[in-house]
Design a protein around this motif. Structure first.
Motif, mmCIF file in Angstrom:
data_model
loop_
_atom_site.group_PDB
_atom_site.id
_atom_site.type_symbol
_atom_site.label_atom_id
_atom_site.label_comp_id
_atom_site.label_asym_id
_atom_site.label_seq_id
_atom_site.Cartn_x
_atom_site.Cartn_y
_atom_site.Cartn_z
ATOM 1 N N GLY A 83 0.999 -1.370 -0.120
ATOM 2 C CA GLY A 83 -0.108 0.052 -0.027
ATOM 3 C C GLY A 83 0.904 1.112 0.003
ATOM 4 N N ALA A 84 1.432 1.248 -0.927
ATOM 5 C CA ALA A 84 2.513 2.398 -1.141
ATOM 6 C C ALA A 84 2.113 3.759 -1.332
ATOM 7 C CB ALA A 84 3.591 2.100 -2.019
ATOM 8 N N GLY A 85 0.866 3.931 -2.022
ATOM 9 C CA GLY A 85 0.212 5.249 -2.461
ATOM 10 C C GLY A 85 1.337 5.945 -3.197
ATOM 11 N N THR A 86 1.359 7.321 -2.992
ATOM 12 C CA THR A 86 2.325 7.860 -3.896
ATOM 13 C C THR A 86 3.703 7.878 -3.489
ATOM 14 O OG1 THR A 86 1.821 10.021 -2.564
ATOM 15 C CG2 THR A 86 0.386 9.617 -4.387
ATOM 16 N N GLY A 87 4.028 6.958 -2.590
ATOM 17 C CA GLY A 87 5.631 6.969 -2.500
ATOM 18 C C GLY A 87 6.134 7.637 -1.297
ATOM 19 N N VAL A 88 5.545 8.294 -0.167
ATOM 20 C CA VAL A 88 6.380 8.997 0.817
ATOM 21 C C VAL A 88 7.244 8.030 1.752
ATOM 22 C CG1 VAL A 88 4.619 11.023 0.946
ATOM 23 C CG2 VAL A 88 4.160 8.946 2.308
ATOM 24 N N VAL A 89 6.511 6.964 1.713
ATOM 25 C CA VAL A 89 7.583 5.969 2.790
ATOM 26 C C VAL A 89 8.565 5.018 1.909
ATOM 27 C CG1 VAL A 89 7.154 3.919 4.113
ATOM 28 C CG2 VAL A 89 5.696 5.568 4.368
ATOM 29 N N THR A 90 8.117 4.792 0.617
ATOM 30 C CA THR A 90 8.768 4.224 -0.441
ATOM 31 C C THR A 90 10.308 5.099 -0.553
ATOM 32 O OG1 THR A 90 6.969 3.665 -1.463
ATOM 33 C CG2 THR A 90 8.908 3.081 -2.497
ATOM 34 N N ARG A 91 9.881 6.192 -0.588
ATOM 35 C CA ARG A 91 11.132 7.145 -1.016
ATOM 36 C C ARG A 91 12.056 7.204 0.322
ATOM 37 N NH1 ARG A 91 7.330 9.985 -3.905
ATOM 38 N NH2 ARG A 91 6.581 11.528 -2.017
ATOM 39 N N ARG A 92 11.772 7.042 1.289
ATOM 40 C CA ARG A 92 12.529 7.120 2.629
ATOM 41 C C ARG A 92 13.280 5.741 2.800
ATOM 42 N NH1 ARG A 92 11.953 10.319 6.870
ATOM 43 N NH2 ARG A 92 11.354 11.697 5.307
ATOM 44 N N LEU A 93 12.286 4.707 2.494
ATOM 45 C CA LEU A 93 12.996 3.140 2.545
ATOM 46 C C LEU A 93 14.270 3.355 1.489
ATOM 47 C CD1 LEU A 93 9.788 0.939 2.723
ATOM 48 C CD2 LEU A 93 11.621 1.355 4.353
ATOM 49 N N ALA A 94 13.836 3.845 0.469
ATOM 50 C CA ALA A 94 15.046 3.808 -0.730
ATOM 51 C C ALA A 94 16.128 4.579 0.032
ATOM 52 C CB ALA A 94 14.567 4.397 -2.183
ATOM 53 N N GLN A 95 15.959 5.556 0.490
ATOM 54 C CA GLN A 95 17.197 6.267 0.934
ATOM 55 C C GLN A 95 17.944 5.792 2.124
ATOM 56 O OE1 GLN A 95 14.923 9.745 2.129
ATOM 57 N NE2 GLN A 95 14.767 10.565 0.240
ATOM 58 N N VAL A 96 17.483 4.870 2.872
ATOM 59 C CA VAL A 96 17.913 4.271 4.143
ATOM 60 C C VAL A 96 18.526 2.731 3.686
ATOM 61 C CG1 VAL A 96 16.677 5.487 5.939
ATOM 62 C CG2 VAL A 96 15.902 3.341 5.063
ATOM 63 N N LEU A 97 18.286 2.217 2.538
ATOM 64 C CA LEU A 97 18.435 0.774 2.424
ATOM 65 C C LEU A 97 19.734 0.865 2.094
ATOM 66 C CD1 LEU A 97 15.360 -0.684 1.070
ATOM 67 C CD2 LEU A 97 16.426 -1.043 3.249
ATOM 68 N N ARG A 98 20.868 -0.242 2.083
ATOM 69 C CA ARG A 98 22.153 -0.296 1.689
ATOM 70 C C ARG A 98 22.167 -1.181 0.443
ATOM 71 N NH1 ARG A 98 24.469 -2.401 7.344
ATOM 72 N NH2 ARG A 98 23.660 -0.705 8.946
ATOM 73 N N PRO A 99 23.423 -1.146 -0.252
ATOM 74 C CA PRO A 99 23.705 -2.120 -1.282
ATOM 75 C C PRO A 99 23.633 -3.590 -1.070
ATOM 76 C CG PRO A 99 25.143 -0.320 -1.156
ATOM 77 C CD PRO A 99 24.407 -0.223 -0.015
ATOM 78 N N GLY A 100 22.729 -4.309 -1.598
ATOM 79 C CA GLY A 100 22.511 -5.693 -1.324
ATOM 80 C C GLY A 100 20.899 -5.869 -0.922
ATOM 81 N N ASP A 101 20.607 -4.897 -0.267
ATOM 82 C CA ASP A 101 19.206 -4.885 0.227
ATOM 83 C C ASP A 101 18.245 -4.879 -0.994
ATOM 84 O OD1 ASP A 101 19.901 -4.565 2.810
ATOM 85 O OD2 ASP A 101 19.648 -2.372 3.150
ATOM 86 N N ARG A 102 17.092 -5.643 -0.952
ATOM 87 C CA ARG A 102 15.989 -5.294 -1.622
ATOM 88 C C ARG A 102 14.530 -4.870 -1.055
ATOM 89 N NH1 ARG A 102 15.270 -11.629 -2.388
ATOM 90 N NH2 ARG A 102 15.884 -11.394 -0.158
ATOM 91 N N LEU A 103 13.960 -4.277 -2.026
ATOM 92 C CA LEU A 103 12.737 -3.467 -1.636
ATOM 93 C C LEU A 103 11.714 -4.242 -2.731
ATOM 94 C CD1 LEU A 103 11.119 -1.633 -0.233
ATOM 95 C CD2 LEU A 103 11.897 0.329 -1.608
ATOM 96 N N HIS A 104 10.553 -4.624 -2.114
ATOM 97 C CA HIS A 104 9.346 -5.040 -2.926
ATOM 98 C C HIS A 104 8.397 -4.256 -2.490
ATOM 99 C CE1 HIS A 104 6.537 -8.734 -4.415
ATOM 100 N NE2 HIS A 104 6.587 -7.636 -4.945
#
Length: 255
Positions: A83-104
């Motif tokens: 339930g990402a909506g327009t992506g406010v949480v998605t963008r924050r996750l993309a900023q804190v995740l490290r190389p090798g991490d996966r975001l679905h």
């Protein structure tokens, strides 16, 4: 992950990289596109049952929801956002995740999914951070099946962040989704979700006794789930409307 971290202020959240800005320029204005709030409002008015709000989550609530991704083992992790909506949480996750991490990212609304595909913050994520977008309901994922014999995959997640408006759903569906989250989490994996304050009274006054009873049944179900698996909660008064974020942990030791 500690309860203290759930209650931490946005500026005191753990930072995994010295370059991480907890209030990056795009987020200060709510969207890298400038039109997310208008899109969110339009979709809320069109399909409020599935959207469940009139505006995206504010920065303080976003910070509370992504805490498990910032307090993590020293290895790559897999994160599911539903339930990402327009992506406010998605963008924050993309900023804190490290190389090798996966975001679905799972988003059933095709208009929101199209916006996520065009998002420049997601496109500019760190090299080595995998990103997958599924335009469907979470219960429609192949890995949502009970096991490989039922066609389900072996994908499991260390963190699940849910933005679904549970109190808009029937209790049986909420129970099925919560059970699915437990199946999709690794042992010891963590789940966050939120609910708005005062919705039980508002729903009873505005929607009549039948919908009010359904709403209360969902709230009771969530409280039982939180009593069994909950680690803590944080009330975010600065959100519009005020909200409460919940942190839960799946049974088993976390590797």
């Amino acid at each position: 992950m500690t309860t203290e971290q759930l209650h931490a202020s946005p500026d005191s959240l753990p930072q995994q990289h010295s370059s991480y800005d907890p209030h990056p320029p795009h987020d200060r204005h709510g969207s890298p596109h400038g039109g997310d709030h208008l899109l969110f409002l339009a979709e809320a008015l069109r399909t409020f049952h599935d959207t469940g709000a009139l505006a995206p989550s504010g920065p303080a609530l976003v910070n509370a929801l992504v805490v498990p991704a910032t307090s993590r083992p020293n290895r790559p992790i897999s994160v599911l956002e539903v339930g990402a909506g327009t992506g406010v949480v998605t963008r924050r996750l993309a900023q804190v995740l490290r190389p090798g991490d996966r975001l679905h990212v799972v988003e059933a609304n095709p208009r929101f999914a199209d916006r996520l595909r065009e998002d420049p913050v997601l496109a500019a994520r760190r090299p080595g951070v995998g990103l997958r977008l599924s335009t469907c309901r979470v219960e429609e994922l192949p890995e949502a099946a009970a096991g490989p014999e039922d066609g389900g995959g072996n994908e499991r997640y260390d963190v699940i962040v849910s933005g679904l408006p549970f109190t808009n759903f029937e209790p049986a569906l909420v129970r099925d989704i919560l059970d699915l989250y437990l199946r999709l989490l690794t042992p010891g994996g963590e789940l966050t979700y939120f609910g708005y304050l005062g919705t039980t009274t508002a729903r009873t006054l505005t929607s009549g006794p039948r919908r009010g009873a359904r709403h209360r049944a969902v709230v009771r179900l969530l409280r039982r789930f939180e009593a069994t698996y909950g680690l803590g909660e944080r009330t975010v008064w600065r959100n519009l409307p005020p909200a409460r974020a919940h942190l839960l942990r799946a049974p088993g030791p976390y590797a």
